[in-house]
Scaffold this motif. Sequence first.
Motif, short mmCIF file in Angstrom:
data_model
loop_
_atom_site.label_atom_id
_atom_site.label_comp_id
_atom_site.label_asym_id
_atom_site.label_seq_id
_atom_site.Cartn_x
_atom_site.Cartn_y
_atom_site.Cartn_z
N GLU A 243 0.96 -1.29 -0.07
CA GLU A 243 0.01 -0.10 -0.07
C GLU A 243 0.73 1.24 -0.06
N GLN A 244 2.04 1.41 0.91
CA GLN A 244 2.84 2.41 0.94
C GLN A 244 3.23 2.71 -0.39
N MET A 245 3.93 1.75 -1.01
CA MET A 245 4.59 2.03 -2.52
C MET A 245 3.72 2.51 -3.46
N THR A 246 2.26 1.94 -3.34
CA THR A 246 1.17 2.36 -4.34
C THR A 246 0.79 4.02 -4.09
N LEU A 247 0.85 4.27 -2.69
CA LEU A 247 0.39 5.46 -2.50
C LEU A 247 1.41 6.52 -2.86
N LYS A 248 2.73 6.23 -2.79
CA LYS A 248 3.77 6.95 -3.20
C LYS A 248 3.72 7.04 -4.80
N MET A 249 3.30 6.22 -5.36
CA MET A 249 3.10 6.27 -6.81
C MET A 249 1.95 7.29 -7.43
N VAL A 250 0.71 7.13 -6.44
CA VAL A 250 -0.26 7.93 -6.72
C VAL A 250 -0.02 9.54 -6.29
N ALA A 251 0.58 9.88 -5.36
CA ALA A 251 1.22 10.97 -4.87
C ALA A 251 2.05 11.68 -6.04
N LEU A 252 3.23 10.99 -6.37
CA LEU A 252 4.17 11.33 -7.42
C LEU A 252 3.54 11.47 -8.90
N ALA A 253 2.54 10.45 -8.99
CA ALA A 253 1.68 10.76 -10.38
C ALA A 253 0.92 12.24 -10.33
N ARG A 254 0.48 12.56 -9.16
CA ARG A 254 -0.27 13.82 -9.12
C ARG A 254 0.75 14.93 -9.43
N LEU A 255 1.93 14.81 -8.78
CA LEU A 255 2.84 15.95 -8.67
C LEU A 255 3.55 15.88 -10.30
N VAL A 256 3.55 14.90 -11.00
CA VAL A 256 4.13 15.08 -12.31
C VAL A 256 3.13 15.26 -13.33
N CYS A 257 1.97 15.10 -13.02
CA CYS A 257 0.90 15.27 -13.83
C CYS A 257 -0.28 15.95 -13.05
N PRO A 258 0.03 17.31 -12.92
CA PRO A 258 -0.94 17.85 -11.66
C PRO A 258 -2.41 17.99 -12.26
N ARG A 259 -2.78 17.85 -13.50
CA ARG A 259 -4.25 18.21 -13.98
C ARG A 259 -4.72 16.71 -14.42
N ALA A 260 -4.28 15.77 -14.13
CA ALA A 260 -4.72 14.18 -14.65
C ALA A 260 -5.94 14.04 -13.74
N ASN A 261 -6.64 13.05 -14.48
CA ASN A 261 -7.81 12.45 -13.34
C ASN A 261 -7.13 11.28 -12.85
N ILE A 262 -7.27 10.90 -11.47
CA ILE A 262 -6.51 9.79 -10.96
C ILE A 262 -7.46 8.98 -9.96
N PRO A 263 -7.65 7.86 -10.30
CA PRO A 263 -8.71 6.98 -9.45
C PRO A 263 -7.91 6.47 -8.56
N SER A 264 -9.01 6.21 -7.20
CA SER A 264 -8.32 5.42 -6.04
C SER A 264 -8.95 3.93 -6.58
N THR A 265 -7.82 3.25 -6.79
CA THR A 265 -8.20 1.95 -7.30
C THR A 265 -8.91 0.89 -6.49
N THR A 266 -9.47 -0.08 -7.14
CA THR A 266 -10.00 -1.13 -6.61
C THR A 266 -8.88 -2.18 -5.84
#
Length: 350
Positions: A243-266
């Motif tokens: 979970e921690q590694m996935t959350l780091k990827m979500v957070a970093l994805a937001r920082l590198v693509c600020p306007r993207a739509n990013i789901p909280s995944t199943t």
Amino acid sequence: MNRQEIVAWLEETADSRLAELFHRADEVRASCVGDEVHLRGLIEISSHCERQCTYCGLRRDRRALSRYRLSDEEIFDCARLAVNLGYGTVVLQSGEDDGQTADWLTGIIRRLRATTPLAITLSLGERPDDELVAFREAGADRYLLRFETSDPDLYRRIHPDRPGRRSDRLSLLRRLRDWGYEIGSGVMVGIPGQTIDSLASDLELFRTLDLDMIGVGPFLAHPDTPLGVRAARSEPRQAESSEQMTLKMVALARLVCPRANIPSTTALATIDPTGGREAALLCGANVWMPNLTPVQYRESYEIYPGKACVHDDAQRCARCAAGRIRSLGRRIGVGRGDSPALRARREGAT
Ligand code: SAH
């Protein structure tokens, strides 16, 4: 953010430091895409698949899986439910199913466009170009196609080509964009053989592709697949499927693509049923994809085992999502929730 910083964050494990990263991502999410959480109703329209992906429980050779294909009426019942539940989008997802012909799919898309206000997202794998163009002309708005990993050797190992057709999801994503689709991609986190450095390259590729949507979830070993039974390769810098590694990827994805739509995944909800969805929404995610698939088919769409919410019908998923989104002080998105990244690109072009 440069590569060195990305790698440093991916290696960071101290909760206090990570709280800073997550907070930064949450601020960028709030200022670039706002407090709305968009609901995208997921309809898993077929569990048939021609591919042999070594990670996926739908792979062709998995004889034990019972296969289904939704009928036209089942799909339209789901779509009506989406409208009644206030969703702005339906996502039609399936294995790579040649039994769903291009003509049939085009008819479904055309009828959805004509009879509902819903945005239409497709996630049907790699289909021939002429079909994807026809789906767009019939009214499909968006296409989700994860590149799974940016490491070309690992990708080849886990995602074998179809005979005579070379799989090149990156060039396909670019063509989908040229045809006018909003494009979404993403990766699994913690694939055996995937390193921290390769996750950093995934993030750089999100930025290069300038994605409208980014889906990131943990790799979940399926015991009935080649990758699920093989002992994890002992890569010295193997990325964890945590979970921690996935959350780091979500957070970093937001920082590198600020306007993207990013789901909280199943997949994240599967490894943390009580807090995974919320955790992602608090570190960059702004989309939730409640399941609309009729409950009797859910277990047959078993891409990985133990999938979250598999027994919850659509109404229950909707209530759960709404309650949890509001408890975070966020609002439920109204309307289609089109890509803010796309809007910015169009405005930049004029
Ligand atoms: N056939 C479509 C849809 C596949 S399912 C396609 O290939 O695009 C959607 C996503 O589920 C895949 O892109 C993959 O990233 C994810 N997935 C598949 N198997 C998984 C597993 N074992 N663990 C975690 N995610 C998985």
